[in-house]
Each structure stands twice: as C-alpha cells, then as structure tokens.
Design a protein around this motif. Structure first.
Motif, PDB file in Angstrom:
ATOM      1  N   PRO A  77      -0.670  -3.431   3.463  1.00 45.73           N
ATOM      2  CA  PRO A  77      -1.134  -4.673   2.818  1.00 45.73           C
ATOM      3  C   PRO A  77      -0.102  -5.789   2.907  1.00 45.73           C
ATOM      4  CG  PRO A  77      -1.634  -2.784   1.431  1.00 45.73           C
ATOM      5  CD  PRO A  77      -0.745  -2.281   2.525  1.00 45.73           C
ATOM      6  N   ALA A  78       1.188  -5.425   2.768  1.00 44.35           N
ATOM      7  CA  ALA A  78       2.239  -6.450   2.811  1.00 44.35           C
ATOM      8  C   ALA A  78       2.308  -7.128   4.170  1.00 44.35           C
ATOM      9  CB  ALA A  78       3.591  -5.829   2.465  1.00 44.35           C
ATOM     10  N   LEU A  84      -0.127  -7.433   6.347  1.00 41.76           N
ATOM     11  CA  LEU A  84      -1.317  -8.273   6.513  1.00 41.76           C
ATOM     12  C   LEU A  84      -1.203  -9.570   5.719  1.00 41.76           C
ATOM     13  CD1 LEU A  84      -4.067  -5.488   6.294  1.00 41.76           C
ATOM     14  CD2 LEU A  84      -3.210  -6.635   8.346  1.00 41.76           C
ATOM     15  N   ILE A  85      -0.731  -9.458   4.481  1.00 35.58           N
ATOM     16  CA  ILE A  85      -0.589 -10.649   3.642  1.00 35.58           C
ATOM     17  C   ILE A  85       0.491 -11.577   4.190  1.00 35.58           C
ATOM     18  CG2 ILE A  85       0.103 -11.469   1.354  1.00 35.58           C
ATOM     19  CD1 ILE A  85      -1.199  -8.917   0.213  1.00 35.58           C
ATOM     20  N   ASP A  86       1.608 -10.990   4.637  1.00 30.64           N
ATOM     21  CA  ASP A  86       2.688 -11.816   5.175  1.00 30.64           C
ATOM     22  C   ASP A  86       2.276 -12.490   6.484  1.00 30.64           C
ATOM     23  OD1 ASP A  86       4.369 -11.394   3.085  1.00 30.64           O
ATOM     24  OD2 ASP A  86       5.589  -9.868   4.057  1.00 30.64           O
ATOM     25  N   ALA A  87       1.379 -11.837   7.235  1.00 31.34           N
ATOM     26  CA  ALA A  87       0.869 -12.464   8.465  1.00 31.34           C
ATOM     27  C   ALA A  87       0.117 -13.749   8.130  1.00 31.34           C
ATOM     28  CB  ALA A  87      -0.034 -11.491   9.212  1.00 31.34           C
ATOM     29  N   VAL A  88      -0.657 -13.686   7.060  1.00 29.92           N
ATOM     30  CA  VAL A  88      -1.377 -14.875   6.602  1.00 29.92           C
ATOM     31  C   VAL A  88      -0.384 -15.939   6.137  1.00 29.92           C
ATOM     32  CG1 VAL A  88      -2.996 -15.783   4.891  1.00 29.92           C
ATOM     33  CG2 VAL A  88      -3.408 -13.549   5.950  1.00 29.92           C
ATOM     34  N   LEU A  89       0.676 -15.506   5.446  1.00 29.55           N
ATOM     35  CA  LEU A  89       1.686 -16.445   4.950  1.00 29.55           C
ATOM     36  C   LEU A  89       2.409 -17.140   6.110  1.00 29.55           C
ATOM     37  CD1 LEU A  89       3.217 -14.392   1.980  1.00 29.55           C
ATOM     38  CD2 LEU A  89       1.638 -16.321   1.843  1.00 29.55           C
ATOM     39  N   ILE A  90       2.619 -16.411   7.195  1.00 29.19           N
ATOM     40  CA  ILE A  90       3.268 -17.010   8.367  1.00 29.19           C
ATOM     41  C   ILE A  90       2.399 -18.133   8.931  1.00 29.19           C
ATOM     42  CG2 ILE A  90       3.935 -16.602  10.767  1.00 29.19           C
ATOM     43  CD1 ILE A  90       4.862 -13.835   9.953  1.00 29.19           C
ATOM     44  N   LEU A 135     -13.144  -0.302   0.451  1.00 27.65           N
ATOM     45  CA  LEU A 135     -13.269  -1.045   1.705  1.00 27.65           C
ATOM     46  C   LEU A 135     -12.037  -0.846   2.579  1.00 27.65           C
ATOM     47  CD1 LEU A 135     -14.796  -3.061   3.470  1.00 27.65           C
ATOM     48  CD2 LEU A 135     -13.705  -4.919   2.171  1.00 27.65           C
ATOM     49  N   TYR A 136     -10.876  -0.886   1.973  1.00 28.00           N
ATOM     50  CA  TYR A 136      -9.610  -0.716   2.694  1.00 28.00           C
ATOM     51  C   TYR A 136      -9.523   0.675   3.317  1.00 28.00           C
ATOM     52  CZ  TYR A 136      -4.473  -0.387   3.194  1.00 28.00           C
ATOM     53  OH  TYR A 136      -3.199  -0.203   3.655  1.00 28.00           O
ATOM     54  N   SER A 137      -9.927   1.696   2.562  1.00 26.13           N
ATOM     55  CA  SER A 137      -9.904   3.073   3.076  1.00 26.13           C
ATOM     56  C   SER A 137     -10.853   3.226   4.258  1.00 26.13           C
ATOM     57  CB  SER A 137     -10.296   4.048   1.958  1.00 26.13           C
ATOM     58  OG  SER A 137      -9.393   3.978   0.882  1.00 26.13           O
ATOM     59  N   PHE A 138     -12.022   2.589   4.156  1.00 23.25           N
ATOM     60  CA  PHE A 138     -12.987   2.644   5.251  1.00 23.25           C
ATOM     61  C   PHE A 138     -12.407   1.997   6.510  1.00 23.25           C
ATOM     62  CE2 PHE A 138     -16.415   0.527   7.641  1.00 23.25           C
ATOM     63  CZ  PHE A 138     -17.154   1.649   8.013  1.00 23.25           C
ATOM     64  N   CYS A 197       2.709  -0.545  15.230  1.00 22.98           N
ATOM     65  CA  CYS A 197       3.740  -1.490  14.789  1.00 22.98           C
ATOM     66  C   CYS A 197       4.093  -1.263  13.332  1.00 22.98           C
ATOM     67  CB  CYS A 197       3.273  -2.930  14.995  1.00 22.98           C
ATOM     68  SG  CYS A 197       3.280  -3.442  16.721  1.00 22.98           S
ATOM     69  N   VAL A 198       3.053  -1.116  12.515  1.00 19.60           N
ATOM     70  CA  VAL A 198       3.284  -0.876  11.085  1.00 19.60           C
ATOM     71  C   VAL A 198       3.979   0.464  10.886  1.00 19.60           C
ATOM     72  CG1 VAL A 198       2.183  -0.510   8.855  1.00 19.60           C
ATOM     73  CG2 VAL A 198       1.350  -2.312  10.355  1.00 19.60           C
ATOM     74  N   GLY A 199       3.540   1.492  11.658  1.00 19.68           N
ATOM     75  CA  GLY A 199       4.166   2.806  11.538  1.00 19.68           C
ATOM     76  C   GLY A 199       5.625   2.777  11.942  1.00 19.68           C
ATOM     77  N   SER A 200       5.939   2.062  13.010  1.00 23.23           N
ATOM     78  CA  SER A 200       7.333   1.942  13.458  1.00 23.23           C
ATOM     79  C   SER A 200       8.179   1.236  12.427  1.00 23.23           C
ATOM     80  CB  SER A 200       7.383   1.189  14.790  1.00 23.23           C
ATOM     81  OG  SER A 200       6.663   1.871  15.776  1.00 23.23           O
TER      82      SER A 200
END
Length: 543
Positions: free
Chosen positions: A393-394, A396-402, A507-510, A533-536
């Motif tokens: 979530p962080a 995804l949210i930070d991508a929007v903030l960028i 919804l997020y789990s789906f 990328c997130v996993g790394s």
C-alpha cells in the motif's frame, strides 16, 4: 441541556484532581529527600532528553532549596547551548512549574560540554567552577540507540562514566552521584538482582581498545565482543556499571536501573511525553492509534516491563538522598535500585486487548484510518503481513504522491517501523526477565508519608487500565496535539472506517490474488514487474 465534556478531556480533569495530595505534601516541605537540596548545586547530564527534562522540572518544583542546576549541554545542529536551553524551556513539561515558580529559569545555568569527549568536553574554568559548587550529580546522558557502532557506544556510555567519576573526586562537597543505568544492562541473565555482575572485559581495556583500534576492525569484532547481549546499548551499560564498581570506590554513588520508560503517570501532568519517547512502545501505540501500523511482532504472554518517567526520577531523587545519608554514616558500598514491574506485571496480551477495546474510547480525530493491528510471534508471518499491509500500500500511495509532486513519506515511515519492531525490539518482545527490586522497595518503605506522596515510585499500586489510558491521553495531548477534543466524532468515524476497511481489504486481497495468478501465468508482465519490485524492496529490509 448542557453539553457533555469530551471523554478524553474529562479523563485528564479526573487525573489532575489526584494531584492535590502531592501539592499539599510539597507545600509542607517533605521530611527528608527534598531537604538534601537546601543550598545545593546540582549537575545534570542528559538534561535535554526525555528523562532529563522531567528530572529538571521535578527538582525545581519539589526541591525549592536548590541554589543552582548546571546543565551539561553541547552545541547541536548549529544551535548554541543558550539557544537550545531557551528552546527547551518552551516545552509543556515546564507549564506547571512556571505557574508556581515563574523565575525558575534563573536557577538553570548551561555548561558547555560533550560526554563523548575527555573531561566531558568541559572547559577548565567550568570544570573548576562546578567542582567547587556542586553537591549532587545526576548522570543520565547516554546514547540509547540500539544500533550504535561499538566505538560510539563505549565512548559515550562507558568513558563518560570514567570522566564523571574523575569530576566527582574533585568535588569538595559531593554528597551523592546518581547514575542512570537500565534494567536490561544484564539481559544476558534470566534473573537480575540489585547487584553488580562480573564483566567479560575490563572498562579500561575496552576504552583503550576503541580509542586506538581502527573503526573497521572494531566493527568486524563487534559480534564477538558483545556476544550474549542483543545490542551495543545494553552491552555498554553493563560495562558502565563495572566502571562505577571498579573506579568509583569511596564516592557516594548509587545506580538507578529503570525498565522501559513510558510517559508520565502523574507529573508534571498525566501523560506528559515528548517526541524522543516515540522510538519505542510509545511510537507503536501512536502508530496503531493513528491507523498507520497494522501488524506487530510479539509473544502475547511476554511481560512488558514499562515504568512511568516520573516514577523513575522520583526514585533517582529519593536514592540521592538515601545515598548521602548512608555515606554520612560511613556506609560506602554502592547501592543499586531497580524500577520494574516485578510486582505488577503487564503483558503484551493485555496491552493488545486494551488497544482493541478501551483505547477506542479515547481515539483521536486525527486518526487517518481504522485503528487495528494483527500481532504474531512468527517472523515469517510478520514479514508477509508487513509486505501486504504496509509496504505494498505504501508503494502505491507514494507513487500517487510522486505524480502529485509530493515527497515520499509512507515507505520511509514503514521502513523505520519495521526496523524498530523486527530488529531493535525483537529481543524484548520475545523474552521476559525477573528484575528484583528489594532495595527499591526498602527505600520506598523508609520514606516519610509526605515523601511517599512527593516522590512516589511505588509501581505495585499502579492500575494498568488507568496507566494505559493516561498513556493514550499523553500521546494525544503532547504528540498529536488535538487539544483532547473531538473524541465522540472520532469514535463514530472509526465505526464507518471499520466497514470501509473491511471492504478495501476484500478488494485488495482479490487484486493481489489476481496479480499472483498473472505472475505465474505470464499474462501480465506489468503485474509481475510490480510484484517483483515490491518484493525486492522488502527483501532489502530483512535482517
């Protein structure tokens, strides 16, 4: 019909009403501990920190006879010691003191110094001045970072003790030297009594070692040197105690060993806390209450040894008086006083249940999301929950903030939360210790009734529900700063967010499940790339 007061505000008023007995006892002047300070000159190191600020306030309010408090202060971040002191005096910790003693600042004199330096970084003329005038020393300055390099930890926490002893020997009228250690200095043992324990290395040897050996070599040898201790902080505190035992013979010294320090339970006001206390349990409770932290690593049956900051300093002041009394009678041995919840256990399960139930009645309107947290004792499950509830979530949210031109915030925050919980606090939320407090109990029982009121440090009588309520109150008042208003509105908003959170999680789990399928079917390279990328990113955080 008159409007009902805010629940949080009503709780504060109720807690403040209990201060009348303390004020009354203080007005009578006490019967012993406070009188040690008649005409006294006091040196405080660490007076700009969380413990030090509350100690300074308590000394000035409860020990009226103090002539002067010398506050060892260093230049920091381009600010002079005078500027730092002026800034500190604006802290709410001094609000009550300012009402009763408006001229209290005249009794505080900053002394430039640095505990990481030889002779504490004090100029010769200042050294002589304080050696001539001080009668009581409180040495609380230390680095409390768990990941401090060994060299820094030893120079700060061990060599400074050697230097404070040297200063004490030059004091013509020294009556008491109080050293703040920690209940975890000997956490390599299961049962810890109020006594000194042998160290694997002498203080002189480790000081010489870090002074002369290359930092890279010290870092390479660090795991071997601190074997048995979880971090350099507890290791250096153990050696600091050995420094007192071997080098401080004959001086009127005592050691105070507090457990994990929490916001004040009573003084100067219920729940007082500053931001420096938010790097441990306070930060966790704050994060959960704000709807930011959603998972924790801990064992539910572990004892949380947490004590209020005002109780710690009340013990230190009482111990200084007892040390002076014992030394005058010819008793030269160094006494150790432990402040823990040995006689009043608090478990992680209780803390979690409190946050899920009673704390919801004190929720702040500043909460950004539904306040909940999933606790697990499994490192693997914790890492997975951290990935799914925090980092994805962080990102995804930070991508929007960028895109919006904002600075990255959530990923940095969650990286710090992970580091604190999974690395720094891990040892302490998976282990329990028995910290005996016989000396502390004996000292408390020896006090007059007035001094028991003024310098109360009886942990056994603390009600855990009240303690936790005051903790939440303090975080709202002094960290969130919501004026303890809007609680009812926040409770209603949480009820709505609970439903929204459930829908979002479904919804997020789906979406995550679909991404998982796409990754292995090769149907969506974008989803795969994002997941990897997130996993790394997450893997780089793992110890």
């Amino acid at each position: 019909m008159a409007a009902q007061p805010d629940p949080a505000l009503a709780l504060e008023v109720r807690m403040l009403s209990r201060m009348r007995a303390v004020r009354g006892a203080g007005a009578r002047g006490g019967a012993g501990a406070a009188r040690l300070y008649g005409g006294a000159g006091v040196l405080v190191t660490g007076g700009t920190g969380f413990l030090g600020r509350q100690l300074l306030e308590k000394l000035l309010r409860a020990c009226n006879g103090i002539k002067k408090i010398y506050l060892l202060t260093r230049v920091k971040k381009g600010k002079s010691m005078e500027e730092r002191l002026k800034e500190q005096m604006q802290d709410p910790v001094y609000d009550e003191l300012r009402k009763t003693h408006p001229d209290f600042e005249s009794k505080i004199e900053p002394i430039e110094g640095d505990i990481t330096e030889l002779r504490l970084g004090i100029k010769d003329e200042d050294w002589k001045k304080i050696a001539d005038e001080i009668t009581v020393i409180f040495h609380g300055a230390a680095t409390v970072r768990f990941d401090e390099p060994l060299k820094v930890a030893v120079l700060t926490n061990v060599r400074s003790v050697r230097e404070i002893i040297a200063l004490g020997r030059e004091c013509a009228n020294l009556k008491s030297l109080v050293y703040y250690s920690t209940a975890y200095a000997h956490c390599n043992r299961q049962e810890i009594r109020e006594t000194f324990y042998d160290c694997a290395v002498s203080p002189s040897a480790i000081i010489d070692f870090v002074e002369t050996v290359d930092e890279k070599k010290i870092a390479a040898m660090e795991p071997i040197l601190i074997e048995g201790w979880p971090n350099t902080y507890t290791y250096s505190k153990a050696i600091a105690e050995e420094t007192l035992r071997t080098m401080g013979a004959g001086l009127p010294i005592c050691v105070v060993r507090p457990a994990i320090v929490s916001p004040a339970i009573r003084e100067p006001s219920p729940g007082w806390v500053d931001v420096s206390n938010c790097n441990g349990p306070s930060g966790v409770i704050l994060g959960v209450g704000m709807g930011i932290i959603h998972t924790m690593l801990a064992k539910s049956d572990i004892h949380m040894d947490i004590v209020p900051v005002d109780c710690v300093n009340n013990l230190a002041i009482a111990a200084s008086w007892e040390t002076a009394r014992r030394h005058a009678l010819g008793e030269k041995d160094i006494q150790i006083y432990t402040l823990s919840r040995h006689r009043n256990h608090l478990t992680w399960e209780f803390l979690q249940n409190f946050c899920e139930t009673k704390a919801r009645k004190l929720i702040s309107p500043a909460a950004v999301w539904y306040a909940y947290s999933l606790t697990t004792s499994s490192q693997l499950i914790y890492q997975l929950l951290t990935l799914f509830l925090h980092f994805i979530p962080a990102v995804l949210i930070d991508a929007v903030l960028i895109v919006l031109g904002k600075q990255l915030r959530l990923t940095r925050l969650y990286k710090r939360v992970y580091k604190i919980n999974a690395i720094f606090l891990k040892h302490f939320v998976f282990h329990s210790w028995t910290n005996y407090d016989d000396n502390t109990l004996q000292l408390y029982n020896s006090l007059s009734e007035d001094d028991k009121q003024i310098f109360d440090f009886d942990i056994a009588k603390i009600d855990s529900d009240e303690f936790m309520s005051i903790w939440c109150l303090g975080l709202r008042k002094y960290i969130i700063k919501d004026n303890l208003q809007g609680t009812e509105k926040a409770i209603k908003r949480q009820a709505v967010l609970k439903v929204v959170n459930a829908l979002v999680l479904v919804l997020y789990s789906f979406m995550l499940w679909k991404m998982f399928l796409w990754m292995f079917s090769g149907l969506n390279y974008l989803g795969t790339g994002l997941f990897l990328c997130v996993g790394s990113f997450f893997v780089t955080l793992c110890p």
